[in-house]
Design a protein around this motif. Structure first.
Motif, PDB file in Angstrom:
ATOM      1  N   ASP A 198      37.967  41.145  38.129  1.00 27.38           N
ATOM      2  CA  ASP A 198      38.119  41.613  36.745  1.00 27.38           C
ATOM      3  C   ASP A 198      39.086  40.707  35.992  1.00 27.38           C
ATOM      4  OD1 ASP A 198      36.440  43.760  37.085  1.00 27.38           O
ATOM      5  OD2 ASP A 198      38.023  45.274  37.145  1.00 27.38           O
ATOM      6  N   LYS A 199      38.702  40.308  34.794  1.00 31.65           N
ATOM      7  CA  LYS A 199      39.586  39.539  33.923  1.00 31.65           C
ATOM      8  C   LYS A 199      40.234  40.534  32.956  1.00 31.65           C
ATOM      9  CE  LYS A 199      37.177  35.202  34.449  1.00 31.65           C
ATOM     10  NZ  LYS A 199      37.807  35.009  35.701  1.00 31.65           N
ATOM     11  N   LEU A 200      41.553  40.405  32.769  1.00 33.60           N
ATOM     12  CA  LEU A 200      42.322  41.412  32.051  1.00 33.60           C
ATOM     13  C   LEU A 200      43.157  40.811  30.927  1.00 33.60           C
ATOM     14  CD1 LEU A 200      43.804  43.141  35.222  1.00 33.60           C
ATOM     15  CD2 LEU A 200      41.733  43.811  33.989  1.00 33.60           C
ATOM     16  N   HIS A 201      43.408  41.628  29.902  1.00 39.90           N
ATOM     17  CA  HIS A 201      44.429  41.339  28.892  1.00 39.90           C
ATOM     18  C   HIS A 201      45.678  42.082  29.344  1.00 39.90           C
ATOM     19  CE1 HIS A 201      41.796  39.382  26.047  1.00 39.90           C
ATOM     20  NE2 HIS A 201      40.953  40.401  26.074  1.00 39.90           N
ATOM     21  N   ILE A 202      46.801  41.381  29.395  1.00 33.81           N
ATOM     22  CA  ILE A 202      48.033  41.950  29.921  1.00 33.81           C
ATOM     23  C   ILE A 202      49.166  41.653  28.954  1.00 33.81           C
ATOM     24  CG2 ILE A 202      49.696  41.855  31.834  1.00 33.81           C
ATOM     25  CD1 ILE A 202      47.259  40.815  33.536  1.00 33.81           C
ATOM     26  N   TYR A 225      54.881  44.382  33.358  1.00 34.64           N
ATOM     27  CA  TYR A 225      53.585  44.019  32.793  1.00 34.64           C
ATOM     28  C   TYR A 225      52.773  45.285  32.554  1.00 34.64           C
ATOM     29  CZ  TYR A 225      54.858  39.345  34.253  1.00 34.64           C
ATOM     30  OH  TYR A 225      55.506  38.152  34.409  1.00 34.64           O
ATOM     31  N   TYR A 226      52.072  45.324  31.418  1.00 32.59           N
ATOM     32  CA  TYR A 226      51.214  46.452  31.076  1.00 32.59           C
ATOM     33  C   TYR A 226      49.795  45.924  30.904  1.00 32.59           C
ATOM     34  CZ  TYR A 226      49.380  50.608  28.853  1.00 32.59           C
ATOM     35  OH  TYR A 226      48.627  51.728  28.562  1.00 32.59           O
ATOM     36  N   VAL A 227      48.856  46.449  31.699  1.00 30.27           N
ATOM     37  CA  VAL A 227      47.453  46.039  31.594  1.00 30.27           C
ATOM     38  C   VAL A 227      46.849  46.745  30.382  1.00 30.27           C
ATOM     39  CG1 VAL A 227      45.200  45.983  32.717  1.00 30.27           C
ATOM     40  CG2 VAL A 227      47.283  45.692  34.089  1.00 30.27           C
ATOM     41  N   LEU A 228      46.436  45.981  29.393  1.00 25.08           N
ATOM     42  CA  LEU A 228      45.858  46.564  28.184  1.00 25.08           C
ATOM     43  C   LEU A 228      44.414  47.002  28.424  1.00 25.08           C
ATOM     44  CD1 LEU A 228      47.266  44.000  25.619  1.00 25.08           C
ATOM     45  CD2 LEU A 228      48.001  46.378  25.919  1.00 25.08           C
ATOM     46  N   ASP A 229      43.581  46.089  28.936  1.00 26.18           N
ATOM     47  CA  ASP A 229      42.169  46.397  29.149  1.00 26.18           C
ATOM     48  C   ASP A 229      41.494  45.222  29.825  1.00 26.18           C
ATOM     49  OD1 ASP A 229      39.835  47.899  29.071  1.00 26.18           O
ATOM     50  OD2 ASP A 229      39.933  48.252  26.919  1.00 26.18           O
ATOM     51  N   ARG A 230      40.240  45.411  30.191  1.00 26.72           N
ATOM     52  CA  ARG A 230      39.427  44.308  30.691  1.00 26.72           C
ATOM     53  C   ARG A 230      39.045  43.418  29.511  1.00 26.72           C
ATOM     54  NH1 ARG A 230      37.428  48.710  33.807  1.00 26.72           N
ATOM     55  NH2 ARG A 230      37.607  48.273  36.022  1.00 26.72           N
TER      56      ARG A 230
END
Length: 144
Positions: free
Chosen positions: A119-123, A132-137
């Motif tokens: 999975d590629k993520l916006h962080i 770090y907070y994972v925003l979404d894919r």
């Protein structure tokens, strides 16, 4: 695609978003390289790998149960029946029941949306990379 603002500087959506983030915070991208325990490798920095101790994963990016109402409006609802009348296994049935209507009110459903390897993520990197907070894919990935 980068555009030029009124000052003649190039801008992008990422640059515009980052300009709204307080100092010490940064919008990043990463790829899940391991789950259980979670490890995410940051894009453009192979040495930076964050783990679950310093990463917040929001509820919507986990497997979770929730209450929902489901109504069959259009489409079909089929169930298969075995020779002995049981409905446990859809393989090997002898006939199909076509449901004209189906409603589940306040039922519990399980949403399987946990992060997966690749999975590629916006962080969002907070406090100079201490959290770090994972925003979404990243959009456009197949989730199934």
């Amino acid at each position: 695609m980068a555009e030029t603002n009124s000052s003649g500087n190039e801008t992008s959506l990422k640059q515009l978003f980052q300009s709204m983030i307080p100092d010490g915070d940064e919008l990043m991208e990463g790829t899940v390289i391991q789950t259980g325990p979670l490890k995410i490798q940051m894009t453009n920095d192979e040495k930076l790998i964050i783990n679950e101790r310093i990463t917040i994963v929001p509820w919507h990016l986990t497997d979770y149960k929730t209450r929902a109402t489901y109504r069959k409006m259009d489409g079909t609802l089929d169930s298969w029946t075995k020779n002995d009348g049981s409905h446990a296994d859809p393989i090997g049935g002898t006939h199909v029941h076509h449901g004209e209507d189906f409603n589940l009110y306040k039922g519990i459903i399980v949403v399987h949306n946990a992060l997966r390897v690749g999975d590629k993520l916006h962080i969002l990197a907070l406090n100079h990379g201490k959290l770090y907070y994972v925003l979404d894919r990243v959009a456009g990935q197949e989730v199934i």
